[in-house]
Design a protein around this motif. Structure first.
Motif, PDB file in Angstrom:
ATOM      1  N   ASP A   1      22.395 -27.470 -18.721  1.00 10.08           N
ATOM      2  CA  ASP A   1      21.769 -27.800 -19.621  1.00 10.08           C
ATOM      3  C   ASP A   1      22.721 -28.556 -20.729  1.00 10.08           C
ATOM      4  OD1 ASP A   1      19.282 -27.073 -19.033  1.00 10.08           O
ATOM      5  OD2 ASP A   1      19.271 -25.355 -20.316  1.00 10.08           O
TER       6      ASP A   1
ATOM      7  N   GLY B   1      26.081 -15.440 -18.034  1.00 13.25           N
ATOM      8  CA  GLY B   1      25.757 -17.032 -18.096  1.00 13.25           C
ATOM      9  C   GLY B   1      25.217 -17.145 -16.757  1.00 13.25           C
ATOM     10  N   GLN B   2      24.424 -18.260 -16.656  1.00  5.30           N
ATOM     11  CA  GLN B   2      23.683 -18.850 -15.733  1.00  5.30           C
ATOM     12  C   GLN B   2      23.796 -20.351 -15.376  1.00  5.30           C
ATOM     13  OE1 GLN B   2      22.207 -16.985 -13.304  1.00  5.30           O
ATOM     14  NE2 GLN B   2      22.787 -15.296 -14.618  1.00  5.30           N
TER      15      GLN B   2
ATOM     16  N   ASP C   1      22.199 -22.628 -14.845  1.00  4.01           N
ATOM     17  CA  ASP C   1      21.358 -23.548 -15.760  1.00  4.01           C
ATOM     18  C   ASP C   1      21.801 -23.706 -17.230  1.00  4.01           C
ATOM     19  OD1 ASP C   1      19.710 -24.059 -13.655  1.00  4.01           O
ATOM     20  OD2 ASP C   1      18.249 -22.611 -14.278  1.00  4.01           O
ATOM     21  N   ASP C   2      22.522 -22.646 -17.669  1.00  8.99           N
ATOM     22  CA  ASP C   2      23.130 -22.843 -19.124  1.00  8.99           C
ATOM     23  C   ASP C   2      23.948 -23.710 -19.310  1.00  8.99           C
ATOM     24  OD1 ASP C   2      21.694 -20.323 -19.926  1.00  8.99           O
ATOM     25  OD2 ASP C   2      22.781 -19.314 -18.957  1.00  8.99           O
TER      26      ASP C   2
ATOM     27  N   VAL D   1      29.748 -22.873 -23.972  1.00  5.94           N
ATOM     28  CA  VAL D   1      28.675 -22.270 -23.618  1.00  5.94           C
ATOM     29  C   VAL D   1      29.148 -21.174 -22.722  1.00  5.94           C
ATOM     30  CG1 VAL D   1      26.596 -22.741 -22.142  1.00  5.94           C
ATOM     31  CG2 VAL D   1      27.605 -24.778 -23.196  1.00  5.94           C
TER      32      VAL D   1
ATOM     33  N   THR E   1      33.217 -22.760 -20.411  1.00  3.73           N
ATOM     34  CA  THR E   1      32.385 -21.705 -19.862  1.00  3.73           C
ATOM     35  C   THR E   1      33.138 -20.273 -20.068  1.00  3.73           C
ATOM     36  OG1 THR E   1      33.322 -21.581 -17.483  1.00  3.73           O
ATOM     37  CG2 THR E   1      31.481 -23.025 -18.198  1.00  3.73           C
TER      38      THR E   1
ATOM     39  N   THR F   1      30.102 -16.734 -15.819  1.00  6.96           N
ATOM     40  CA  THR F   1      28.947 -17.361 -15.504  1.00  6.96           C
ATOM     41  C   THR F   1      28.701 -17.033 -14.057  1.00  6.96           C
ATOM     42  OG1 THR F   1      29.287 -19.255 -16.777  1.00  6.96           O
ATOM     43  CG2 THR F   1      27.657 -19.641 -15.413  1.00  6.96           C
TER      44      THR F   1
END
Length: 263
Positions: free
Chosen positions: A236, A229-230, A232-233, A256, A188, A191
């Motif tokens: 997924d 970023g969230q 949920d990203d 991500v 990440t 986020t």
């Protein structure tokens, strides 16, 4: 898009932020989910919330992942409750107070490495043994960070721990592949999470004309894709790696990061 009904997933560090988002995403798919943190009240509250999300059950287990005996208890509770563990998501992590590799204490080193690296290894080892004993072809996903790729900058001690997570993922994935168990990682960048909001609030406190939201928005705009970023990203990506759609994917670090890995 995904269906995990009848499967059991452990998500460590899952009462807030990214971990919560991952646990909720699995609950949405019908999985039985084991949520965890070291704070009992947070675990109980999260388990109660997610119990109303999907068709599966949710078990809350309070465990401090700096302690190997409590990692053992976490895995044992999951097996005792659901009879199996199909996937493990190693999300729990700590952020050392000191960024500098020179100024950080040995105690900070030990705490950071114990939670961010040793716990991921030991939880993976225990779950892999469980899967192997039962002839299961499961999935393990480690949470890493762009700081693990960078050779300089702040967050030195945290970055070293995530570099180690990347190495753990590559090496352990190779050993587990012969058992049909896939290990991957999701890396990440910025986020939306409790830790990131804490950092943003500290910046905002030094600049009274700006709010925490302003700082977060600016950090998001600095990414090539232009946003923060969230959870949920990240969720997924984790769902994909644990699904049959990724049945030929192992030893991969999926970035991500909104393009943060390109900077």
């Amino acid at each position: 898009m995904y269906e995990f009904g009848g499967e059991t997933v452990i998500v460590t560090g899952s009462t807030t932020g990214i971990g919560y988002g991952i646990a909720k995403a699995f609950a949405d798919t019908g999985a039985d989910v084991v949520v965890n943190s070291r704070t009992e009240s947070a675990v109980e509250e999260t388990a109660a919330e997610l119990s109303n999300v999907g068709e599966g059950s949710v078990l809350g287990v309070t465990a401090d992942l700096s302690r190997s005996d409590e990692i053992e208890q976490l895995v044992d509770r999951a097996v005792d409750e659901f009879g199996r563990v199909d996937a493990l998501v190693n999300n729990a992590a700590v952020w050392p107070a000191e960024d500098s590799m020179v100024d950080a204490s040995l105690e900070e080193w030990e705490t950071t490495m114990n939670v961010n690296v040793r716990a991921q290894y030991y939880a993976s080892k225990l779950v892999a043994e469980h899967m192997t004993d039962r002839g299961m072809r499961g999935s393990i996903v480690n949470l890493s960070s762009q700081t693990g790729d960078r050779r300089t900058g702040n967050r030195g001690l945290y970055g070293v721990s995530k570099t180690a997570v990347n190495g753990l993922t590559w090496r352990m994935a190779h050993d587990l592949a012969r058992e049909g168990i896939r290990m991957n990682a999701v890396s990440t960048d910025v986020t939306d999470s409790r830790q990131l909001r804490h950092e943003a609030s500290q910046v905002a406190a030094e600049q009274p004309e700006r709010t925490t939201g302003d700082v977060l928005e600016e950090w998001g705009r600095e990414r090539p894709l232009g946003r923060l970023g969230q959870p949920d990203d990240i969720a997924d990506a984790v769902l994909f790696l644990c699904s049959n759609a990724a049945s030929y994917v192992t030893g991969t670090i999926l970035r991500v990061s909104g393009g943060g890995n390109l900077q």
